[in-house]
Design an enzyme around this catalytic site. Sequence first.
Site, PDB file in Angstrom:
ATOM      1  CB  THR A 219      -7.200  -5.817   9.887  1.00 55.53           C
ATOM      2  OG1 THR A 219      -7.688  -7.001   9.253  1.00 55.53           O
ATOM      3  CG2 THR A 219      -7.557  -4.606   9.049  1.00 55.53           C
TER       4      THR A 219
ATOM      5  CG  ASN B 144      -3.531  -2.334   6.905  1.00 52.92           C
ATOM      6  OD1 ASN B 144      -3.389  -1.979   5.735  1.00 52.92           O
ATOM      7  ND2 ASN B 144      -4.552  -3.059   7.311  1.00 52.92           N
TER       8      ASN B 144
ATOM      9  CG  HIS C  27      -5.223  -6.353  -0.381  1.00 48.75           C
ATOM     10  ND1 HIS C  27      -6.472  -6.363   0.192  1.00 48.75           N
ATOM     11  CD2 HIS C  27      -5.263  -7.276  -1.383  1.00 48.75           C
ATOM     12  CE1 HIS C  27      -7.237  -7.250  -0.442  1.00 48.75           C
ATOM     13  NE2 HIS C  27      -6.529  -7.814  -1.408  1.00 48.75           N
TER      14      HIS C  27
ATOM     15  NE  ARG D  57      -5.788 -12.263   5.345  1.00 51.22           N
ATOM     16  CZ  ARG D  57      -6.493 -11.118   5.321  1.00 51.22           C
ATOM     17  NH1 ARG D  57      -6.677 -10.457   4.167  1.00 51.22           N
ATOM     18  NH2 ARG D  57      -6.996 -10.620   6.400  1.00 51.22           N
TER      19      ARG D  57
ATOM     20  CG  PHE E 138     -13.518   0.895   6.758  1.00 46.27           C
ATOM     21  CD1 PHE E 138     -13.000   0.256   5.641  1.00 46.27           C
ATOM     22  CD2 PHE E 138     -14.160   0.110   7.715  1.00 46.27           C
ATOM     23  CE1 PHE E 138     -13.095  -1.123   5.481  1.00 46.27           C
ATOM     24  CE2 PHE E 138     -14.267  -1.276   7.571  1.00 46.27           C
ATOM     25  CZ  PHE E 138     -13.732  -1.886   6.430  1.00 46.27           C
TER      26      PHE E 138
ATOM     27  CE  LYS F 217      -3.997  -2.175   2.296  1.00 42.12           C
ATOM     28  NZ  LYS F 217      -4.945  -2.064   3.454  1.00 42.12           N
TER      29      LYS F 217
HETATM   30  O1  CDP Z   1      -7.004  -6.088   4.819  1.00 43.71           O
HETATM   31  P1  CDP Z   1      -7.777  -7.079   5.661  1.00 43.71           P
HETATM   32  O2  CDP Z   1      -8.358  -8.202   4.830  1.00 43.71           O
HETATM   33  O3  CDP Z   1      -6.990  -7.561   6.835  1.00 43.71           O
HETATM   34  O4  CDP Z   1      -8.994  -6.261   6.317  1.00 43.71           O
HETATM   35  P2  CDP Z   1     -10.468  -5.976   5.753  1.00 43.71           P
HETATM   36  O5  CDP Z   1     -11.406  -6.159   6.888  1.00 43.71           O
HETATM   37  O6  CDP Z   1     -10.735  -6.723   4.496  1.00 43.71           O
HETATM   38  O7  CDP Z   1     -10.434  -4.415   5.449  1.00 43.71           O
HETATM   39  C1  CDP Z   1      -9.808  -3.918   4.274  1.00 43.71           C
HETATM   40  C2  CDP Z   1      -8.951  -2.723   4.661  1.00 43.71           C
HETATM   41  O8  CDP Z   1      -9.795  -1.681   5.136  1.00 43.71           O
HETATM   42  C3  CDP Z   1      -7.968  -2.975   5.797  1.00 43.71           C
HETATM   43  O9  CDP Z   1      -6.746  -3.540   5.373  1.00 43.71           O
HETATM   44  C4  CDP Z   1      -7.771  -1.590   6.364  1.00 43.71           C
HETATM   45  O10 CDP Z   1      -6.761  -0.885   5.661  1.00 43.71           O
HETATM   46  C5  CDP Z   1      -9.102  -0.914   6.102  1.00 43.71           C
HETATM   47  N1  CDP Z   1      -9.910  -0.830   7.335  1.00 43.71           N
HETATM   48  C6  CDP Z   1     -10.033   0.400   7.974  1.00 43.71           C
HETATM   49  O11 CDP Z   1      -9.486   1.396   7.507  1.00 43.71           O
HETATM   50  N2  CDP Z   1     -10.781   0.494   9.130  1.00 43.71           N
HETATM   51  C7  CDP Z   1     -11.375  -0.593   9.656  1.00 43.71           C
HETATM   52  N3  CDP Z   1     -12.081  -0.475  10.786  1.00 43.71           N
HETATM   53  C8  CDP Z   1     -11.267  -1.843   9.024  1.00 43.71           C
HETATM   54  C9  CDP Z   1     -10.515  -1.931   7.861  1.00 43.71           C
HETATM   55 MG    MG Z   2      -9.808  -8.178   3.353  1.00 45.12          MG
END
Ligand code: CDP
Ligand code: MG
Length: 136
Positions: free
Chosen positions: A94, A115, A118, A88, A60, A12
């Site tokens: 996350t 973070n 992805h 993963r 978000f 990212k």
């Molecule tokens: O990336 P990951 O699959 O771990 O998390 P996700 O639940 O699929 O969410 C996608 C992305 O949204 C995350 O990697 C975060 O960058 C963002 N996110 C966020 O900004 N605030 C949250 N409360 C949850 C996710």
């Molecule tokens: Mg995801």
Amino acid sequence: MSNIEQTLSIIKPDAVDRNLSDEIKKIFEKNDLIVKESKKIHITKEEASEFYKVHQSKPFYNDLCAYLSSGPIVVMILEGKNAVLANRKLMGATNPKEAEENTIRRLYGISIDKNSVHGSDSVENAKKEIDFFFNN
Ligand code: CDP
Ligand code: MG
């Protein structure tokens, strides 16, 4: 007999901006995930919105799409044994604050939105996401 899979990884903007791409790629390679394809691109907010469509109902979503399109990213196809889950695990939770030690997000993540990486969350989504960025 093998469960060699491919998965999509994205470095990212926060991590590209801090020149962490090579270090992150080394972590994949050290853990037997081969970087089969890699390209640095800068996507539009519309493209980011399409990519993250699964999150469109989340609070978000708008910030997430603005963020992913805010600067260059590196998109990669990783290949290896159980690549989806292996990636993963290497990424960590996350929220970098909740990620286990030595995971990419724990090492490099700044916050839940910034973070650093992805990774596809299933073999089915990996196919779709690889197709999204490497379809030609
Ligand atoms: O990336 P990951 O699959 O771990 O998390 P996700 O639940 O699929 O969410 C996608 C992305 O949204 C995350 O990697 C975060 O960058 C963002 N996110 C966020 O900004 N605030 C949250 N409360 C949850 C996710
Ligand atoms: Mg995801």
